[in-house]
Design an enzyme around this catalytic site. Sequence first.
Site, PDB file in Angstrom:
ATOM      1  N   THR A  78      -2.075 -17.113 -28.095  1.00 25.64           N
ATOM      2  CA  THR A  78      -0.878 -17.360 -27.270  1.00 25.64           C
ATOM      3  C   THR A  78      -0.655 -18.857 -27.035  1.00 25.64           C
ATOM      4  O   THR A  78       0.416 -19.253 -26.583  1.00 25.64           O
ATOM      5  CB  THR A  78      -0.995 -16.667 -25.888  1.00 25.64           C
ATOM      6  OG1 THR A  78      -2.259 -17.028 -25.308  1.00 25.64           O
ATOM      7  CG2 THR A  78      -0.904 -15.168 -26.011  1.00 25.64           C
ATOM      8  N   LEU A  87     -11.345 -20.493 -20.298  1.00 27.49           N
ATOM      9  CA  LEU A  87     -10.000 -19.978 -20.012  1.00 27.49           C
ATOM     10  C   LEU A  87      -9.505 -18.996 -21.079  1.00 27.49           C
ATOM     11  O   LEU A  87      -8.514 -18.300 -20.845  1.00 27.49           O
ATOM     12  CB  LEU A  87      -8.985 -21.137 -19.929  1.00 27.49           C
ATOM     13  CG  LEU A  87      -8.917 -21.964 -18.652  1.00 27.49           C
ATOM     14  CD1 LEU A  87     -10.160 -22.826 -18.465  1.00 27.49           C
ATOM     15  CD2 LEU A  87      -7.684 -22.843 -18.640  1.00 27.49           C
ATOM     16  N   TYR A  89      -6.977  -5.862 -19.047  1.00 28.42           N
ATOM     17  CA  TYR A  89      -7.070  -7.215 -18.472  1.00 28.42           C
ATOM     18  C   TYR A  89      -7.849  -7.179 -17.149  1.00 28.42           C
ATOM     19  O   TYR A  89      -8.819  -7.912 -16.972  1.00 28.42           O
ATOM     20  CB  TYR A  89      -5.651  -7.742 -18.256  1.00 28.42           C
ATOM     21  CG  TYR A  89      -5.548  -9.170 -17.763  1.00 28.42           C
ATOM     22  CD1 TYR A  89      -5.821 -10.249 -18.605  1.00 28.42           C
ATOM     23  CD2 TYR A  89      -5.135  -9.440 -16.458  1.00 28.42           C
ATOM     24  CE1 TYR A  89      -5.684 -11.556 -18.150  1.00 28.42           C
ATOM     25  CE2 TYR A  89      -4.992 -10.748 -16.003  1.00 28.42           C
ATOM     26  CZ  TYR A  89      -5.271 -11.808 -16.852  1.00 28.42           C
ATOM     27  OH  TYR A  89      -5.130 -13.102 -16.398  1.00 28.42           O
ATOM     28  N   LYS A  97     -11.556  -8.606 -16.835  1.00 25.36           N
ATOM     29  CA  LYS A  97     -11.870  -9.754 -15.966  1.00 25.36           C
ATOM     30  C   LYS A  97     -12.942  -9.370 -14.942  1.00 25.36           C
ATOM     31  O   LYS A  97     -13.801 -10.175 -14.603  1.00 25.36           O
ATOM     32  CB  LYS A  97     -10.607 -10.227 -15.246  1.00 25.36           C
ATOM     33  CG  LYS A  97      -9.585 -10.901 -16.162  1.00 25.36           C
ATOM     34  CD  LYS A  97     -10.008 -12.323 -16.493  1.00 25.36           C
ATOM     35  CE  LYS A  97      -8.955 -13.067 -17.287  1.00 25.36           C
ATOM     36  NZ  LYS A  97      -9.328 -14.438 -17.609  1.00 25.36           N
ATOM     37  N   THR A 144       0.505 -18.681 -11.530  1.00 27.42           N
ATOM     38  CA  THR A 144       0.751 -20.118 -11.669  1.00 27.42           C
ATOM     39  C   THR A 144       1.925 -20.313 -12.632  1.00 27.42           C
ATOM     40  O   THR A 144       2.078 -19.541 -13.576  1.00 27.42           O
ATOM     41  CB  THR A 144      -0.507 -20.813 -12.201  1.00 27.42           C
ATOM     42  OG1 THR A 144      -1.559 -20.635 -11.241  1.00 27.42           O
ATOM     43  CG2 THR A 144      -0.299 -22.304 -12.402  1.00 27.42           C
TER      44      THR A 144
HETATM   45  P1  NAD Z   1      -2.254 -18.623 -22.024  1.00 29.74           P
HETATM   46  O1  NAD Z   1      -2.026 -17.332 -22.721  1.00 29.74           O
HETATM   47  O2  NAD Z   1      -1.163 -19.636 -22.027  1.00 29.74           O
HETATM   48  O3  NAD Z   1      -3.569 -19.330 -22.574  1.00 29.74           O
HETATM   49  C1  NAD Z   1      -4.674 -18.630 -23.052  1.00 29.74           C
HETATM   50  C2  NAD Z   1      -5.262 -19.417 -24.212  1.00 29.74           C
HETATM   51  O4  NAD Z   1      -6.401 -18.711 -24.724  1.00 29.74           O
HETATM   52  C3  NAD Z   1      -4.275 -19.566 -25.369  1.00 29.74           C
HETATM   53  O5  NAD Z   1      -4.279 -20.888 -25.857  1.00 29.74           O
HETATM   54  C4  NAD Z   1      -4.809 -18.599 -26.409  1.00 29.74           C
HETATM   55  O6  NAD Z   1      -4.454 -18.940 -27.741  1.00 29.74           O
HETATM   56  C5  NAD Z   1      -6.304 -18.677 -26.144  1.00 29.74           C
HETATM   57  N1  NAD Z   1      -7.027 -17.500 -26.636  1.00 29.74           N
HETATM   58  C6  NAD Z   1      -6.692 -16.197 -26.473  1.00 29.74           C
HETATM   59  N2  NAD Z   1      -7.574 -15.419 -27.095  1.00 29.74           N
HETATM   60  C7  NAD Z   1      -8.523 -16.238 -27.632  1.00 29.74           C
HETATM   61  C8  NAD Z   1      -9.694 -16.021 -28.403  1.00 29.74           C
HETATM   62  N3  NAD Z   1     -10.090 -14.788 -28.748  1.00 29.74           N
HETATM   63  N4  NAD Z   1     -10.422 -17.096 -28.808  1.00 29.74           N
HETATM   64  C9  NAD Z   1     -10.023 -18.352 -28.482  1.00 29.74           C
HETATM   65  N5  NAD Z   1      -8.909 -18.612 -27.773  1.00 29.74           N
HETATM   66  C10 NAD Z   1      -8.157 -17.561 -27.349  1.00 29.74           C
HETATM   67  O7  NAD Z   1      -2.660 -18.250 -20.528  1.00 29.74           O
HETATM   68  P2  NAD Z   1      -2.850 -19.191 -19.272  1.00 29.74           P
HETATM   69  O8  NAD Z   1      -1.784 -18.865 -18.303  1.00 29.74           O
HETATM   70  O9  NAD Z   1      -3.039 -20.597 -19.679  1.00 29.74           O
HETATM   71  O10 NAD Z   1      -4.206 -18.608 -18.675  1.00 29.74           O
HETATM   72  C11 NAD Z   1      -5.450 -19.248 -18.931  1.00 29.74           C
HETATM   73  C12 NAD Z   1      -6.560 -18.479 -18.235  1.00 29.74           C
HETATM   74  O11 NAD Z   1      -6.290 -18.425 -16.814  1.00 29.74           O
HETATM   75  C13 NAD Z   1      -6.695 -17.040 -18.706  1.00 29.74           C
HETATM   76  O12 NAD Z   1      -8.069 -16.710 -18.744  1.00 29.74           O
HETATM   77  C14 NAD Z   1      -6.012 -16.246 -17.620  1.00 29.74           C
HETATM   78  O13 NAD Z   1      -6.536 -14.946 -17.506  1.00 29.74           O
HETATM   79  C15 NAD Z   1      -6.298 -17.074 -16.383  1.00 29.74           C
HETATM   80  N6  NAD Z   1      -5.279 -16.871 -15.349  1.00 29.74           N
HETATM   81  C16 NAD Z   1      -4.047 -17.421 -15.480  1.00 29.74           C
HETATM   82  C17 NAD Z   1      -3.087 -17.186 -14.510  1.00 29.74           C
HETATM   83  C18 NAD Z   1      -1.714 -17.794 -14.591  1.00 29.74           C
HETATM   84  O14 NAD Z   1      -0.891 -17.534 -13.721  1.00 29.74           O
HETATM   85  N7  NAD Z   1      -1.405 -18.627 -15.556  1.00 29.74           N
HETATM   86  C19 NAD Z   1      -3.390 -16.372 -13.407  1.00 29.74           C
HETATM   87  C20 NAD Z   1      -4.653 -15.796 -13.334  1.00 29.74           C
HETATM   88  C21 NAD Z   1      -5.604 -16.080 -14.293  1.00 29.74           C
END
Ligand code: NAD
Length: 320
Positions: free
Chosen positions: A39, A75, A147, A151, A177
């Site tokens: 993503t 992340l 998910y 988690k 966020t």
């Molecule tokens: P995002 O989808 O933009 O980023 C996730 C990243 O992980 C991407 O760059 C994707 O390519 C990479 N990725 C996915 N699967 C992978 C794999 N198998 N190997 C290597 N890389 C992989 O999401 P985000 O919003 O930046 O979220 C980042 C983290 O924060 C996540 O773990 C998410 O669960 C957590 N989180 C985010 C939010 C939010 O509101 N943004 C809220 C709660 C938790």
Amino acid sequence: MRHTNRVLVTGGAGFLGSHLCQRLLKIGKEVVCLDNFYTGTKENIRALSNNPHFEVIRHDICQPLSVEVDAIYHLACPASPVFYQRDPIQTTKISVLGALNVLDLARRLKVPVLFTSTSEVYGDPLVHPQREDYWGHVNCNGPRACYDEGKRCAETLFMDYHRQHQVDIRIARIFNTYGPQMNLNDGRVVSNFIVQALQNTPLTIYGNGEQSRSFCYVDDTISGLMKLMAKPHCHQPVNIGNPIEKTMKEIAQIIIAATGSHSTISYHPLPTDDPKQRCPDISRAKAELNWEPVVDLKEGLQKTIAYFQKKIHQLNVVSV
Ligand code: NAD
Ligand code: UDP
């Protein structure tokens, strides 16, 4: 405290990861960004690519990894319901195998490792606002379970590696966020509404729009993660989010006003198990980290709207 210089950011090309890489470089760290671009995008980290202190590794976190670093921010995992439900079995694998792989690495290297958990561990919460000692209300076999339960299991692994192997863990439970570098087609509510408003198409509210979320601007979330990593012996989960709660109807109206859009609102079915309310209790983050959000919603939305305006303009120029 151990002086950390070389930092691994898994998921570093994603929305939060790319901001974190940028902030770590700013304070003089060497950054290793690991991503499989599921993503995340190269565009998110393009501005960093000429920095001699920045390195990218294409790797799937479900596979074991070997890299020499002094700290790990984990992340990697799709975060938008649209993407984590597209291949739910893979989502559970990413959460569980990913956690095992980074924990094994942290154990071998004896370095701190921070996990980005989520408010989703509280499910559709029966306690409001949510404190870290609330165990949650999660459907373990619904469409969000890949998910939520992924988690939750990852949190279990982090705690057990700490108790059994003394790994120096941190657990951040991040609430919704938003900000620049979200994907145009990310599918989460703020990006959807802004893109729709800027294109004067109807804003798609799921359900009656009375469900609530609490939105934190990305700079605040990243500050929270960095403060948590810097805090020694903080092994309990910590909520990182903005306690100002809004319904989806309110957010839609705020975004229509902030963009000066002519959009109307269209109503669509509420996805299964969509949580009715979300609001963090951030007393622990305030007490332990001296952290609380400082960017207000209007200011954060203006910056996010400006980002999407530019993105849409670039796309229109390319497609002409
Ligand atoms: P995002 O989808 O933009 O980023 C996730 C990243 O992980 C991407 O760059 C994707 O390519 C990479 N990725 C996915 N699967 C992978 C794999 N198998 N190997 C290597 N890389 C992989 O999401 P985000 O919003 O930046 O979220 C980042 C983290 O924060 C996540 O773990 C998410 O669960 C957590 N989180 C985010 C939010 C939010 O509101 N943004 C809220 C709660 C938790
Ligand atoms: N939502 C909405 N319209 C959209 C996208 C989402 O009304 O175009 C709703 C969704 O049903 C949920 C809230 O907005 O109630 C937040 O959704 P998001 O996917 O951003 O995050 P999460 O549900 O994971 O908190």
